[in-house]
Scaffold this motif. Structure first.
Motif, PDB file in Angstrom:
ATOM      1  N   MET A 103       0.926  -1.088   0.162  1.00 30.41           N
ATOM      2  CA  MET A 103       0.173   0.291   0.044  1.00 30.41           C
ATOM      3  C   MET A 103       0.863   1.126  -0.236  1.00 30.41           C
ATOM      4  SD  MET A 103      -3.394  -0.537   2.272  1.00 30.41           S
ATOM      5  CE  MET A 103      -2.407  -0.702   3.958  1.00 30.41           C
ATOM      6  N   ALA A 104       2.189   1.122   0.674  1.00 27.28           N
ATOM      7  CA  ALA A 104       3.021   2.647   1.138  1.00 27.28           C
ATOM      8  C   ALA A 104       3.042   2.750  -0.751  1.00 27.28           C
ATOM      9  CB  ALA A 104       4.664   2.588   1.595  1.00 27.28           C
ATOM     10  N   ALA A 105       3.377   1.608  -1.450  1.00 27.35           N
ATOM     11  CA  ALA A 105       3.917   2.372  -2.974  1.00 27.35           C
ATOM     12  C   ALA A 105       2.928   3.218  -4.262  1.00 27.35           C
ATOM     13  CB  ALA A 105       4.172   0.521  -3.714  1.00 27.35           C
ATOM     14  N   LEU A 106       1.704   2.764  -3.376  1.00 22.94           N
ATOM     15  CA  LEU A 106       0.406   4.342  -3.795  1.00 22.94           C
ATOM     16  C   LEU A 106       1.090   5.322  -4.407  1.00 22.94           C
ATOM     17  CD1 LEU A 106      -2.488   2.180  -1.925  1.00 22.94           C
ATOM     18  CD2 LEU A 106      -2.627   2.589  -4.787  1.00 22.94           C
ATOM     19  N   GLY A 107       2.060   5.847  -2.784  1.00 19.03           N
ATOM     20  CA  GLY A 107       2.537   7.240  -2.870  1.00 19.03           C
ATOM     21  C   GLY A 107       1.841   8.131  -3.048  1.00 19.03           C
ATOM     22  N   ARG A 108      -0.486   8.436  -2.388  1.00 22.14           N
ATOM     23  CA  ARG A 108      -0.672   9.417  -2.527  1.00 22.14           C
ATOM     24  C   ARG A 108      -1.780   8.885  -1.842  1.00 22.14           C
ATOM     25  NH1 ARG A 108      -3.842   7.202  -6.077  1.00 22.14           N
ATOM     26  NH2 ARG A 108      -5.605   9.803  -6.373  1.00 22.14           N
ATOM     27  N   GLN A 109      -2.563  10.247  -1.595  1.00 24.48           N
ATOM     28  CA  GLN A 109      -3.917   9.880  -0.319  1.00 24.48           C
ATOM     29  C   GLN A 109      -4.966  10.002  -0.957  1.00 24.48           C
ATOM     30  OE1 GLN A 109      -1.927  13.593   2.078  1.00 24.48           O
ATOM     31  NE2 GLN A 109      -0.917  11.972   3.369  1.00 24.48           N
ATOM     32  N   PHE A 110      -6.135   9.730  -0.001  1.00 32.60           N
ATOM     33  CA  PHE A 110      -7.536   9.618  -0.502  1.00 32.60           C
ATOM     34  C   PHE A 110      -8.208  10.372   0.577  1.00 32.60           C
ATOM     35  CE2 PHE A 110      -4.786   6.151  -1.996  1.00 32.60           C
ATOM     36  CZ  PHE A 110      -5.390   6.242  -3.071  1.00 32.60           C
ATOM     37  N   ASP A 111      -9.773  10.604   0.078  1.00 28.63           N
ATOM     38  CA  ASP A 111     -10.144  11.345   1.563  1.00 28.63           C
ATOM     39  C   ASP A 111     -11.646  10.076   2.028  1.00 28.63           C
ATOM     40  OD1 ASP A 111     -10.225  13.977   0.170  1.00 28.63           O
ATOM     41  OD2 ASP A 111     -10.798  12.506  -1.689  1.00 28.63           O
ATOM     42  N   LEU A 112     -11.538   8.659   0.950  1.00 30.78           N
ATOM     43  CA  LEU A 112     -12.054   7.786   1.919  1.00 30.78           C
ATOM     44  C   LEU A 112     -11.591   7.098   1.709  1.00 30.78           C
ATOM     45  CD1 LEU A 112     -14.571   7.061   3.501  1.00 30.78           C
ATOM     46  CD2 LEU A 112     -16.316   7.014   0.890  1.00 30.78           C
ATOM     47  N   VAL A 113     -11.430   5.931   2.599  1.00 31.59           N
ATOM     48  CA  VAL A 113     -10.650   4.796   2.255  1.00 31.59           C
ATOM     49  C   VAL A 113     -11.496   3.564   3.358  1.00 31.59           C
ATOM     50  CG1 VAL A 113      -8.675   2.790   3.196  1.00 31.59           C
ATOM     51  CG2 VAL A 113      -7.796   5.410   2.609  1.00 31.59           C
ATOM     52  N   VAL A 114     -11.628   2.191   2.382  1.00 25.59           N
ATOM     53  CA  VAL A 114     -12.940   1.150   3.431  1.00 25.59           C
ATOM     54  C   VAL A 114     -12.046  -0.074   3.428  1.00 25.59           C
ATOM     55  CG1 VAL A 114     -14.719   2.479   2.071  1.00 25.59           C
ATOM     56  CG2 VAL A 114     -13.918   1.115   1.072  1.00 25.59           C
TER      57      VAL A 114
END
Ligand SMILES: [Zn+2]
Length: 382
Positions: free
Chosen positions: A161-172
């Motif tokens: 998941m760390a390799a996503l390299g970006r952030q989100f407003d909602l994680v499920v």
């Protein structure tokens, strides 16, 4: 119990729960699994859990290697039936509607679905929030084409998941956390993926209402509202909503990152029981259900074609004539080498075991009593 096995949430000491008479388990994709569960509860945090031993890891590798999501309904998501109402609505659509109902979601945003499976939630959320961009995250690429074809999905991410390299407003995390062997550190690892003010939604089976969940071999934590809320808080979140009504037999929790360890008071859980006593009562009842199935002579039919029916089928063996399912997506198919038929197609002289919670079983049997079939009520709860 191996002396070295500790609680996989808090490293606390474990007390075993009696499970040997259960004889077998079921995988979460409904295959019979030929060993009794090794269950325990933590003396420190009370979480009911499987013992994470080397043998458990070996089992799990084998289970996931052949995982076939929703096999009996040919890939369609299982319908979640309203108790008594008989009308169904897919679980994911319920969660999406529940989320929308809180009015917390902006018109546009970015969603990350960890453990997105075959994309059921992504589809439902995309239909509910068409302005959002979605990313799915899975362990392998087997559903990549189908997931990336869902309107609103930017990509399927496979890998750390760390390799996503970006952030989100909602994680499920819908039906994912109960599979994770270190849930608290896993939850903490989600925080860097969340924008300031972002929300995390978790749905897991509710231990209080799900005796058969204890039999699912690849579910390693069995959360109650209390133990789920404590795990989320320990990982650094503040619980905003925690309900057992969004989807029957499931806990649905919405939380956000704790800004500072402050005076924020978490929402009170819907039930203050940690779940250990419920688990003990569930196990005693499951043992009674197993005895009843073994004591019923001759050919039998089993109501259902999912987890509980699969488990009971593994106990009656060759005496099983058919599974019985009201879901039209299932009847006409087969499971474990036996046909799945509608309730009116079971021969009237074949006893039908009903592996459902007694209150639900009574309601089903009452509703189908006009068919003149031979239903066997499950044993009462002690
Ligand atoms: Zn613990």
């Amino acid at each position: 119990m191996a002396a070295t096995v500790k609680c996989h949430l808090c490293d606390g000491p474990l007390s075993p729960l009696p499970t040997a008479v259960l004889r077998s388990q079921v995988t979460s994709d409904c295959r019979a699994w030929p060993s009794a569960p090794n269950l325990a509860f933590c003396q420190s945090c009370d979480t009911v859990q499987k013992l994470i031993t080397p043998a458990w890891h070996t089992d799990i590798q084998q289970i996931y290697a052949d995982y076939a999501m929703y096999g009996q309904s040919g890939g369609a998501e299982q319908i979640s039936f309203d108790l008594g109402a008989g009308a169904g609505m897919a679980r994911s659509a319920r969660i999406a509607a529940w989320l929308a109902g809180w009015g917390l979601l902006p018109k546009q945003g970015e969603l990350l679905d960890i453990g997105c499976g075959n994309g059921a939630f992504l589809k439902a959320f995309g239909a509910s929030q068409p302005g959002w961009t979605m990313t799915g995250c899975e362990l392998d690429e087997r559903n990549k084409l189908a997931i990336e074809a869902i309107p609103g999905v930017a990509k399927l991410h496979v890998g750390p998941m760390a390799a996503l390299g970006r952030q989100f407003d909602l994680v499920v995390l819908v039906h994912a956390l109960e599979h994770v062997v270190d849930p608290v550190s896993f939850l903490a690892s989600v925080i860097p993926l969340m924008r300031p003010g972002a929300h995390l939604l978790i749905q897991v089976p509710d231990l209080m209402n799900s005796p058969f969940d204890l039999l699912i071999a690849d579910h390693c934590s069995h959360f109650s509202a209390v133990t789920l809320s404590n795990a989320v808080t320990r990982a650094g979140f503040v619980v905003e909503r925690l309900v057992d009504k969004c989807v029957a037999k499931e806990l649905t929790l919405l939380c956000r990152q704790m800004v500072a360890p402050t005076t924020e008071i978490p929402e009170e859980a819907p039930n203050s029981d940690s779940g250990v006593m419920a688990a003990q009562a569930h196990l005693a009842w499951l043992a009674d259900l197993a005895s009843q199935a073994q004591a019923t002579e001759g050919q039998v039919a089993i109501f259902g074609s999912s987890i509980s029916a699969t488990w009971l089928a593994s106990l009656v063996g060759q005496r099983l004539q058919c599974f019985v399912d009201e879901d039209p997506g299932r009847s006409g198919r087969s499971h474990m080498g036996r046909p799945i038929v509608g309730p009116d197609q079971v021969p009237a002289n074949i006893p039908m075991l009903v592996p459902l919670r007694p209150d639900i079983a009574r309601s089903v049997i009452g509703r189908l009593s006009g068919l003149g079939r031979c239903f066997i009520e499950p044993p009462a709860r002690q």
